[in-house]
Motif scaffolding. Structure first.
Motif, short mmCIF file in Angstrom:
data_model
loop_
_atom_site.label_atom_id
_atom_site.label_comp_id
_atom_site.label_asym_id
_atom_site.label_seq_id
_atom_site.Cartn_x
_atom_site.Cartn_y
_atom_site.Cartn_z
N PRO A 164 0.71 -1.25 -0.02
CA PRO A 164 -0.17 0.09 -0.48
C PRO A 164 0.78 0.99 0.48
CG PRO A 164 -0.08 -1.22 2.30
CD PRO A 164 0.40 -2.01 1.12
N LEU A 165 2.20 1.38 -0.12
CA LEU A 165 3.55 2.99 0.67
C LEU A 165 3.73 2.42 -0.56
CD1 LEU A 165 5.25 2.54 3.34
CD2 LEU A 165 3.97 3.86 2.72
N ALA B 148 0.37 4.63 -2.27
CA ALA B 148 0.70 5.42 -1.84
C ALA B 148 1.51 6.66 -2.43
CB ALA B 148 0.07 5.98 -0.64
N ALA C 124 0.06 7.83 -5.89
CA ALA C 124 -0.76 8.27 -5.64
C ALA C 124 -0.21 10.15 -5.79
CB ALA C 124 -2.43 7.83 -4.70
N ALA C 125 0.55 10.11 -4.87
CA ALA C 125 1.02 11.16 -4.41
C ALA C 125 1.43 12.17 -5.50
CB ALA C 125 2.12 11.30 -3.47
#
Lengths: 269, 143
Positions: free
Chosen positions: B135-136, B139, B142-143
């Protein structure tokens, strides 16, 4: 307040300390100030700063001590500041022989706001002891979340970061000359928001060192709940190594100590 | 077109004296284990900083496996005492921010434990495969 001013006045007048790092009321603003014997009349305006006007006095003391290594300084401390001094002694940044404490006991509303487990000092020159807050509801709330929800919440916070380094720059415990957060091999540079791990790297550094003064969180322009992260780091250090951060009795930092036996075992896969 | 099965990327930090030698033994013994692991040989598992682990996750690793000597067998006497302290702390911290347990794994594997190495890598790859992409990593994208 009079008790505090008398103590400071005596210390300065008798030459026991070269200076006192505290707060002064100037043009209606509480500001950090360096009091000296030459301007003794200023002590009449010395104050205990209100809870929302705190500054990293420990950091100012480090600068003063670096400029005059042989001088003794007095400093106004709250519970957190004193814990910070204890850690700084351990890390060799300050000499306990050269520091005189002027202690403040925080009022109850301050302790509740900080969720502070030790809102007073060993020497109290102003205020009364209040009830400590032994468990942090903010940490408990995150602990109770499901993994995906917790991650969602943290990444949302982290993505607001504008990488101002304010958390590091205000931190009284951040004394390194070189910083991992600026290291090109450890962190992507030149991008906002920073790497997702930016705050985690700082959290690793603050474990067993953060004295929970909360200045990072108050300073953060993006309102990232950094304090919750660092509180948890200290709770883990307590659970794993039984180390009370900031306590003079806790012995050397667990990260320094090469123990002869390790009570820890690897986690099963 | 059928969707390809998820193949995790696992980063391995293996200590030169025990686990890397164990990997050598697994190799000469012709023991099979999945190719999902990319191994970095290091002189001691105690040299693995939490920075390196976090950096690996940032760069898209789905799992990090650290291999060191058994406690008491460290070539540098106490190096792996530091490893366990750091990694146990980091495992708990990652759990707090919501990363699944097991994304970071530490295992003591000696130079004589070739079969254990192959089995550990097999089991770990299977485990990370079941956890899915980190999930990191999502993330970070997405950033």
């Amino acid at each position: 307040m009079d008790k505090l001013r008398d103590k400071v006045r005596n210390l300065l007048a008798q030459g026991k300390v070269a200076g006192y790092i505290g707060y002064i009321m100037k043009d209606g603003h509480p500001l950090p100030h360096f009091f000296t014997k030459d301007r003794l009349e200023e002590v009449d305006r010395a104050i205990v700063a209100p809870g929302d006007a705190r500054y990293p006095l420990d950091k100012l003391l480090q600068q003063a001590a670096a400029a005059a290594p042989d001088a003794v300084f007095a400093i106004q401390v709250r519970g957190c500041d004193e814990r910070g001094l204890n850690e700084l002694y351990k890390w060799g940044q300050l000499d306990p022989e050269k520091v005189v404490l002027v202690g403040i006991a925080c009022p109850q509303d301050q302790a509740d706001y900080c969720e502070c487990p030790g809102p007073w000092t060993t020497v109290i020159d102003s205020g009364e002891k209040c009830q400590p807050v032994l468990r942090s509801p903010r940490v408990d709330r995150i602990d109770s979340l499901a993994e995906a929800d917790a991650l969602q919440e943290w990444t949302t916070h982290f993505q607001r970061c504008v990488k101002c380094y304010g958390c590091r720059d205000i931190c009284p415990m951040c004394f390194c000359k070189e910083c991992a957060l600026e290291h090109q091999d450890l962190m992507s540079t030149g991008a906002v928001p920073p790497d997702t791990i930016f705050q985690l790297v700082r959290a690793v550094h603050m474990a067993g060192r953060c004295i929970d003064c909360g200045l990072c969180e108050e300073n953060c322009p993006a309102d990232i709940p950094l304090r919750v992260l660092y509180k948890k780091g200290n709770l883990l250090v307590k659970a794993l190594f039984d180390y009370d951060t900031g306590s003079p009795e806790a012995g050397p930092s667990p990260w320094k100590f090469l123990g002869a036996d390790s009570p820890l075992a690897t986690k099963p896969m | 077109m059928a969707e390809k099965e998820f193949e995790p990327k696992i980063l391995g930090f293996f200590c030169n004296w025990c686990t890397y030698a164990g990997a050598d033994l697994a190799g000469v013994s012709r023991l099979q284990y999945p190719p999902n692991i990319r191994v970095i040989r290091i002189m001691c598992s105690g040299t693995v900083s939490p920075h390196h682990v976090l950096r690996a996750f940032q760069k898209g690793a789905d799992g990090v496996l650290i291999g060191g000597c058994h406690i008491g067998d460290c070539h540098y006497l106490r190096g792996n005492y530091m490893t366990i302290k750091r990694m146990r702390f980091l495992q708990d911290l990652l759990k707090f921010i919501g990363l699944e347990e097991g994304r970071l794994h530490l295992e003591w594997i000696s130079a004589a434990e070739g079969p254990k190495l192959a089995e550990t890598v097999r089991n770990y790859t299977e485990k990370v495969k079941n956890l899915g992409p980190s999930p990191l990593k999502r993330a970070a994208l997405a950033a």
